[in-house]
Design a protein around this motif. Structure first.
Motif, PDB file in Angstrom:
ATOM      1  N   SER A  84      11.127   5.947  17.409  1.00  9.13           N
ATOM      2  CA  SER A  84      10.303   6.111  16.212  1.00  9.13           C
ATOM      3  C   SER A  84      11.157   6.106  14.953  1.00  9.13           C
ATOM      4  O   SER A  84      10.770   5.516  13.935  1.00  9.13           O
ATOM      5  CB  SER A  84       9.496   7.410  16.288  1.00  9.13           C
ATOM      6  N   TYR A 101      11.940   2.665  14.099  1.00  4.58           N
ATOM      7  CA  TYR A 101      10.739   2.039  13.539  1.00  4.58           C
ATOM      8  C   TYR A 101      10.559   2.451  12.080  1.00  4.58           C
ATOM      9  O   TYR A 101      10.256   1.603  11.225  1.00  4.58           O
ATOM     10  CB  TYR A 101       9.511   2.416  14.363  1.00  4.58           C
ATOM     11  N   TYR A 102      10.764   3.731  11.780  1.00  2.00           N
ATOM     12  CA  TYR A 102      10.655   4.183  10.388  1.00  2.00           C
ATOM     13  C   TYR A 102      11.652   3.433   9.514  1.00  2.00           C
ATOM     14  O   TYR A 102      11.341   3.102   8.369  1.00  2.00           O
ATOM     15  CB  TYR A 102      10.902   5.686  10.268  1.00  2.00           C
ATOM     16  N   GLU A 133      12.773   0.357  10.114  1.00  2.00           N
ATOM     17  CA  GLU A 133      12.237  -1.003   9.976  1.00  2.00           C
ATOM     18  C   GLU A 133      11.158  -1.067   8.907  1.00  2.00           C
ATOM     19  O   GLU A 133      11.036  -2.061   8.188  1.00  2.00           O
ATOM     20  CB  GLU A 133      11.635  -1.474  11.300  1.00  2.00           C
ATOM     21  N   GLN A 134      10.366  -0.004   8.814  1.00  2.00           N
ATOM     22  CA  GLN A 134       9.276   0.062   7.838  1.00  2.00           C
ATOM     23  C   GLN A 134       9.752   0.529   6.463  1.00  2.00           C
ATOM     24  O   GLN A 134       8.964   0.740   5.557  1.00  2.00           O
ATOM     25  CB  GLN A 134       8.170   0.995   8.351  1.00  2.00           C
ATOM     26  N   ARG A 135      11.045   0.735   6.330  1.00  2.00           N
ATOM     27  CA  ARG A 135      11.701   1.169   5.086  1.00  2.00           C
ATOM     28  C   ARG A 135      11.259   2.565   4.644  1.00  2.00           C
ATOM     29  O   ARG A 135      11.224   2.866   3.451  1.00  2.00           O
ATOM     30  CB  ARG A 135      11.489   0.148   3.983  1.00  2.00           C
ATOM     31  N   LEU A 136      10.915   3.402   5.623  1.00  2.00           N
ATOM     32  CA  LEU A 136      10.611   4.798   5.327  1.00  2.00           C
ATOM     33  C   LEU A 136      11.886   5.636   5.312  1.00  2.00           C
ATOM     34  O   LEU A 136      11.935   6.681   4.669  1.00  2.00           O
ATOM     35  CB  LEU A 136       9.628   5.366   6.357  1.00  2.00           C
ATOM     36  N   THR A 147       1.894   3.223   7.872  1.00  3.58           N
ATOM     37  CA  THR A 147       3.236   3.300   7.307  1.00  3.58           C
ATOM     38  C   THR A 147       3.314   2.714   5.891  1.00  3.58           C
ATOM     39  O   THR A 147       4.128   3.164   5.088  1.00  3.58           O
ATOM     40  CB  THR A 147       4.274   2.618   8.220  1.00  3.58           C
ATOM     41  N   ALA A 148       2.469   1.745   5.563  1.00  2.00           N
ATOM     42  CA  ALA A 148       2.475   1.200   4.196  1.00  2.00           C
ATOM     43  C   ALA A 148       2.047   2.272   3.202  1.00  2.00           C
ATOM     44  O   ALA A 148       2.656   2.421   2.133  1.00  2.00           O
ATOM     45  CB  ALA A 148       1.575  -0.025   4.101  1.00  2.00           C
ATOM     46  N   ALA A 192       4.787   4.835   2.830  1.00  5.80           N
ATOM     47  CA  ALA A 192       5.861   4.330   1.968  1.00  5.80           C
ATOM     48  C   ALA A 192       5.510   4.501   0.490  1.00  5.80           C
ATOM     49  O   ALA A 192       6.390   4.756  -0.336  1.00  5.80           O
ATOM     50  CB  ALA A 192       6.154   2.867   2.283  1.00  5.80           C
TER      51      ALA A 192
END
Length: 124
Positions: free
Chosen positions: A16, A19-20, A22-25, A59-60, A63
Motif C-alpha cells: 500500500s 501504491y501511495y 505511485e499515486q503521489r501521496l 486517491t485523487a 491528493a
C-alpha cells in the motif's frame, strides 16, 4: 526510516505504501542504494491518508485534500474552501448508497419472511 519501519509504525502494508507513492501521496527520498527513505512526518501523513480513504474518498481526492491539512487533524475548517462542495457531493453519494443498501436489505428481509422494518434496526 525505511519502508518496513513505516509499515510497522502505521500498520499499512508495504504494498500500500508503494501504491501511495505511485499515486503521489507520498514522496520519499531515495538513498544511494535505491531504498526509500521516509522522514518522521510521513507517519502522520500515512495516518491521514488512511482516514481519508476510509471516508470513501479516492486517491485523487486524497491528493487534493492532503495539502489543505495544516494541523494534527484532518479537519478542513477554513482551509481550502474550494474542496467543501466536492466533499458535500461525496457525502450525498454515500448517503444515496446507504439508502440503496437499506432498501436492498428490506427487500431481502421481506423475501425471507421478516418484517420490512425490523425492530432491532436503527431508524433512518
Amino acid at each position: 526510516m525505511r519502508i518496513g519501519e513505516l509499515s510497522r509504525r502505521t500498520g499499512v502494508s508495504q504494498r500500500s505504501l508503494r501504491y501511495y507513492e505511485e499515486q503521489r501521496l507520498l514522496t520519499p527520498t531515495r538513498l544511494p542504494n535505491g531504498y526509500r527513505d521516509y522522514d518522521e512526518r510521513t507517519v502522520t501523513t500515512v495516518q491521514r491518508i488512511q482516514i481519508l480513504l476510509s471516508a470513501g474518498l479516492g486517491t485523487a481526492a486524497v491528493a487534493e485534500i492532503l495539502p489543505c491539512v495544516v494541523d494534527d487533524t484532518v479537519v478542513l475548517a477554513g482551509s481550502c474552501p474550494e474542496l467543501i462542495d466536492g466533499l458535500a457531493q461525496e457525502r450525498r453519494r454515500i448517503d444515496a448508497a446507504i439508502d440503496g443498501l437499506i432498501a436492498a436489505r428490506d427487500i431481502l428481509d421481506s423475501l425471507v419472511g421478516r418484517p420490512l422494518h425490523r425492530q432491532d434496526a436503527p431508524a433512518r
